[in-house]
Design an enzyme around this catalytic site. Structure first.
Site, PDB file in Angstrom:
ATOM      1  N   HIS A 587      -2.609  -0.958  12.245  1.00 45.15           N
ATOM      2  CA  HIS A 587      -2.214  -0.198  11.061  1.00 45.15           C
ATOM      3  C   HIS A 587      -2.759  -0.827   9.785  1.00 45.15           C
ATOM      4  CE1 HIS A 587       1.189   1.092   8.125  1.00 45.15           C
ATOM      5  NE2 HIS A 587       0.154   1.901   8.033  1.00 45.15           N
ATOM      6  N   HIS A 592      -5.820   0.367   6.445  1.00 53.29           N
ATOM      7  CA  HIS A 592      -5.656  -0.007   5.034  1.00 53.29           C
ATOM      8  C   HIS A 592      -6.747  -0.965   4.548  1.00 53.29           C
ATOM      9  CE1 HIS A 592      -1.535   1.546   4.029  1.00 53.29           C
ATOM     10  NE2 HIS A 592      -1.483   1.640   5.351  1.00 53.29           N
ATOM     11  N   HIS A 779      -4.866   6.887  10.617  1.00 52.48           N
ATOM     12  CA  HIS A 779      -3.743   6.297   9.880  1.00 52.48           C
ATOM     13  C   HIS A 779      -2.454   7.071  10.131  1.00 52.48           C
ATOM     14  CE1 HIS A 779      -1.110   5.850   6.286  1.00 52.48           C
ATOM     15  NE2 HIS A 779      -1.318   4.576   6.578  1.00 52.48           N
ATOM     16  N   ASN A 783       1.089   5.559  11.499  1.00 54.83           N
ATOM     17  CA  ASN A 783       2.029   5.296  10.413  1.00 54.83           C
ATOM     18  C   ASN A 783       3.316   6.114  10.465  1.00 54.83           C
ATOM     19  OD1 ASN A 783       2.470   4.041   7.590  1.00 54.83           O
ATOM     20  ND2 ASN A 783       2.785   6.218   7.238  1.00 54.83           N
ATOM     21  N   ILE A 928       0.266   5.748   2.026  1.00 57.80           N
ATOM     22  CA  ILE A 928       1.576   5.103   2.134  1.00 57.80           C
ATOM     23  C   ILE A 928       1.456   3.988   3.159  1.00 57.80           C
ATOM     24  CG2 ILE A 928       2.398   6.650   3.930  1.00 57.80           C
ATOM     25  CD1 ILE A 928       4.522   5.093   1.107  1.00 57.80           C
TER      26      ILE A 928
END
Length: 928
Positions: A587, A592, A779, A783, A928
């Site tokens: 993740h 990110h 993602h 997530n 997020i």
């Protein structure tokens, strides 16, 4: 009514703009680029498209009658008329409408400054616009410019409560001005404002749109004029002469000079290492290494330029909450997103505050499953037994008591989906296995090719104990009478292997207070029904790390009460390993952190005029801001990741090791990843060119639909602007973007041979498809199930506090006496549990302003290329078809990994979602 008359109706305007844009002079440059072969998303560019509900309501002015008469030139006398125009230019007015987005809520200071600006606007401190042509004046060799114009009626409209306010301005130009290509904005007010768009009408080419979507700072703070370009895309070599200097100047502004500390109002994108994770000035225990250097390779992050700490000159001074971290101004959360995030943060604070009080007066451990259930049924205060009299004795902020009275639900957790359909589903082995291919971390399972499994760690460093303790005897009774070799040949054995990633760190992890972990391997067998079942779990420790525990043991499915509890504890340790790798590697790192260099380089090297920038723009939204928040509160020293996950302070070191040893950009696309893990083999006869070895693999099944749609859309887009490889190789901005992403943004891997080339159309399609996939579908899959699956902590605890006892351990007697108590003493404490739940609740929440795949701001005018606009509508329609297909699959009883009694449907790749925690929805970006 007055406003409506002033700016006209947006529906009529967009209908006109679609048809006018398709026939405008801007389109002529594409005539040599038009593809000879139609793609799935190439739609009739002359089809007018209705506006979507999310459009900004951009507006334009009417063309005056005098202007129409002036510009009406007969075909027969065109040359003579043009000659007259050269001799005497005719001046005329064009009208601009600027759309400014207001804040819904302003603090006292903002309101005061707003009123001051309204007053000073009357005396000449205005917002000033200047229109710039695509053409150069042959006399001055400078771009042709209009006379300056001011936005009208700013003071009159300063008190409007509308979300968007439209201001007009009039420019005077002559008939030789040419087509507008840019506009400059000077803000002589004190307060910044958010400029959403500007639309000009009055030119023969039709409405000209400037999508701005940017904060315009006061001239007092940023003296230079802001530059905005039209929505017409241009490759660098095709940039009109009047825009070339502006194009380069704007990129220079965005790059900065790499010096000084950044102000929150800056728009400067630059690179730095992760040297702000620790806080050695507070305590030596909070010191952390630099990530991104030679010892700990890592992607680069956005530079802030803060000064170094007093204790360590190589570490950057931290900014702690509630102070904001710097990201370029336009990357900061918009108001709706800020409000959602702030509400979640308040909820997290309240959830953490009360357990802290509880921990100080009562035992920290859960006593039984009922205590966990009460977090969802009764709310936290009632569950803790803090009655009104007792509650008043604590010095809590007034806001806590008022919130408890007005909204008891704020302190009550929503029931996670994993226990919403079947309270005991998480206990079952089939559900444990199902989550390996349809849960929150479905990207670690791999096909077993050699049994027993073999470690890739260096035996010179870690010794001969790297050999697996698994034998054929451990699994032979669980594989339907097959021999192990036959099961391997039939592709029936699969594995989730966390041995190599954890083992080098276990000595240090297990020395931490309240942390105990193994390096695990879990073997699964593929049944004839297409489901998986776990048949063996290997638990490894470094030799002699604990004299009371064996360095290796294998746990198999239970045969009695004692082995049942041992098996449940083993699965919990696997879940803890899985939670750590999911959060730190799959993740955080792979979506990110690894995307941030590509985003920084895009802003630095790709002009807003560049077609590839326009393609990537929605997939970069909010990522720099959420990554800055992560550095501040999640991955920081003593932050949430260190507090709540097994790896503790060594979490980022594990992430760095994964980046160094396993991360490869060329393997980040879905098909390549599935083949690398042995979950698929190439097969040109199959859809998507792959044959899945687990046919009912929900993550892969749905992911391949989205991957294919993204790839087709990207290819349609790329082929529009790049008819051959030479155009790609000579595109200076494109090559600079890719080079900087690798050589600076991923500097620790700059010499790796596996980086894809960027020389052909296929190369560019592959690179861009991978980036869009990672930012959106990958993602989302990793997530938005965090609270639905992890919110019930026994399902996959983020940390474990005790090892599994065996007959030789002193703890074995207490384990036999009360196995449930031992189980919960191994789980996270009450404080750790509620802190973790509050955070994953925040991370799983969609904000109301989310943009999902197949959507984008101003869908009809985000580009001036009408054919691409239509192709995007085709892509959007395909996303809608995929959503219906996913819904159909979730109702298919033959797909047992997503349909059945108590089985959760797999919706993590269902494209759309409502706001909140929904366990579905694929936003365009890592937001997020």
């Amino acid at each position: 009514m007055a406003l409506a008359k002033e700016i006209m109706g947006s529906r009529l305007i967009f209908e006109r703009s679609s048809s006018l844009a398709s026939s405008s002079p801007f389109q002529s440059r594409f005539s040599i680029k038009k593809k000879t072969q139609r793609t799935q998303f190439l739609i009739n560019p002359f089809d007018p498209r209705p506006m979507r509900a999310t459009n900004s309501g951009s507006v334009v002015a009417a063309i005056s009658e005098d202007l129409v008469k002036t510009l009406r030139i007969s075909t027969v006398g065109r040359k003579q008329e043009e000659k007259k125009e050269e001799e005497k230019a005719v001046k005329f007015n064009v009208r601009a409408v600027a759309t400014v987005r207001n804040k819904n809520k302003e603090d006292f200071k903002e309101t005061l400054v707003k009123h001051l600006d309204a007053f000073t606007d009357k005396i000449g401190r205005n917002v000033v616009l200047e229109l710039i042509s695509t053409q150069v004046d042959p006399k001055t060799s400078e771009p042709k410019k209009s006379k300056a114009a001011v936005l009208k009626d700013w003071s009159k409209k300063s008190n409007l409560k509308a979300e968007r306010v439209h201001y007009t301005a009039e420019f005077t130009v002559d008939s030789g001005f040419g087509s507008p290509g840019a506009i400059t904005v000077t803000n002589k007010h004190q307060k910044e404002f958010f400029l959403e768009s500007i639309t000009i009408e009055g030119f023969a080419c039709g409405p000209v749109h400037f999508p701005c979507n940017s904060w315009v700072q006061s001239q007092n703070h940023h003296p230079s004029k802001r530059i905005f370009f039209t929505n017409q895309p241009y490759l660098p070599s095709e940039t009109p002469s009047g825009l070339r200097a502006l194009r380069e100047k704007e990129l220079e502004n965005l790059r900065g000079n790499g010096k000084g500390e950044r102000k929150l109002s800056d728009r400067i994108y630059d690179f730095d290492v992760y040297n702000d994770i620790g806080n050695p000035d507070i305590s030596p225990e909070l010191a952390r290494p630099t990530f991104g250097g030679r010892d700990f390779p890592y992607p680069r992050r956005c530079r802030t330029g803060r000064s170094s700490t007093d204790t360590d000159l190589m570490s950057e001074r931290r900014v702690e909450k509630p102070l904001p971290m710097y990201v370029p101004r336009d990357e900061q959360f918009e108001e709706s997103k800020q409000n959602t995030f702030a509400a979640c943060r308040l909820k997290a604070v309240l959830h953490n505050l009360i357990p802290s009080l509880k921990a100080s007066i009562l035992a920290e451990d859960f006593a039984n499953f009922g205590e966990i259930d009460s977090l969802y049924k009764e709310g936290l205060l009632l569950k803790l037994g803090i009655q009104d009299d007792m509650f008043k004795k604590f010095p809590l902020p007034k806001i806590v008591t008022s919130l408890q009275k007005s909204s008891e639900g704020l302190l009550r957790y929503d029931t996670p989906k994993i226990v919403s359909k079947d309270k005991y589903a998480w206990l079952r082995d089939d559900e444990f296995a199902r989550q390996a291919i349809a849960g929150i971390n479905p990207v670690n399972i791999e096909r077993v090719t050699t049994y027993p499994p073999v470690s890739n760690l260096d035996p010179k460093i870690y010794g001969s104990h790297l050999d697996s303790a698994l034998t054929e005897d451990h699994i032979i009774g669980h594989i339907d009478g097959l021999s192990v070799q036959h099961a391997l040949e039939k592709n029936r054995l699969f594995m989730v292997d966390y041995h190599d990633i954890y083992l080098p760190f276990l000595d240090r992890i297990n020395a931490l207070d309240g942390r105990k972990a193994y390096a695990t391997r879990t073997i699964f067998f593929l049944t004839r029904l297409g489901t998986l079942k776990p048949i063996a779990i290997e638990l490894s420790l470094p030799p002699q790390s604990d004299s009371n525990h064996k360095s290796k043991r294998v746990v198999t499915p239970p045969v009695d009460a004692t082995s049942n509890w041992t098996w449940q504890l083993a699965k919990a340790h696997v879940g803890s390993n899985d939670a750590g790798v999911h959060q730190l590697v799959n993740h955080w790192l792979r979506t990110h952190a690894c995307l941030e260099p590509f985003i920084l380089a895009a802003h630095r090297q790709l002009s807003a005029l560049h077609p590839i920038y326009k393609l990537l723009d929605p997939h970069m939204r909010y990522t720099l801001e959420i990554n800055a928040v992560a550095r501040q509160t999640l991955i920081s020293a003593d932050g949430v990741i260190e507090s709540c996950f097994t790896a503790g302070q060594y979490g980022l070191e594990i992430s760095s090791a994964a980046y160094k040893n396993h991360w490869r950009f060329d393997m980040e696309g879905l098909p390549a990843d599935l083949i690398r893990r042995g979950m698929a083999v190439p097969d040109p006869t199959q859809p998507h060119g792959l044959k899945l070895l687990v046919e009912d693999y929900p993550y892969a099944n749905d992911g391949l639909l989205l991957w294919s749609a993204i790839q087709t859309w990207v290819r349609t887009y790329v082929e529009r602007y790049y008819p051959n490889a030479n155009v790609i190789r000579t595109d200076t901005e494109l090559q600079a973007w890719y080079s900087e992403s690798i050589n600076v943004g991923h500097a620790n891997h700059r010499d790796a041979e596996w980086w894809p080339e960027l020389s052909t159309v296929d190369d560019l399609v592959s690179v861009l498809t991978t980036i869009v996939w990672l930012a959106s579908a990958q993602h989302a899959a990793l997530n938005f199930g965090q609270y639905p699956y992890g919110g019930y902590v026994p399902n996959r605890p983020p940390l474990m506090r005790r090892l599994i006892p065996d007959e030789s351990d002193p703890e074995f007697a207490s384990f036999l006496e009360d196995p449930q108590k031992y189980f919960f003493s191994s789980m996270p404490s009450l404080l750790q549990t509620t802190k973790f739940m509050a955070v994953v609740d925040t991370l799983s929440t969609h904000s109301p302003d989310e943009e999902y795949i197949g959507e984008r701001q101003h869908p009809s005018i985000w580009t001036g290329d009408a054919e691409i606009v239509d192709a995007f509508y085709g892509f959007s329609a395909e996303i809608g078809r995929i959503e219906k297909e996913i819904e159909k699959r979730n109702r298919d009883p033959s797909r047992r990994n997503r349909c059945g009694a108590g089985v959760l449907p797999y919706e993590l790749m269902a494209p759309s979602s409502e706001p909140g925690v929904t366990c579905r929805g694929v936003p365009n970006s890592v937001s997020i």
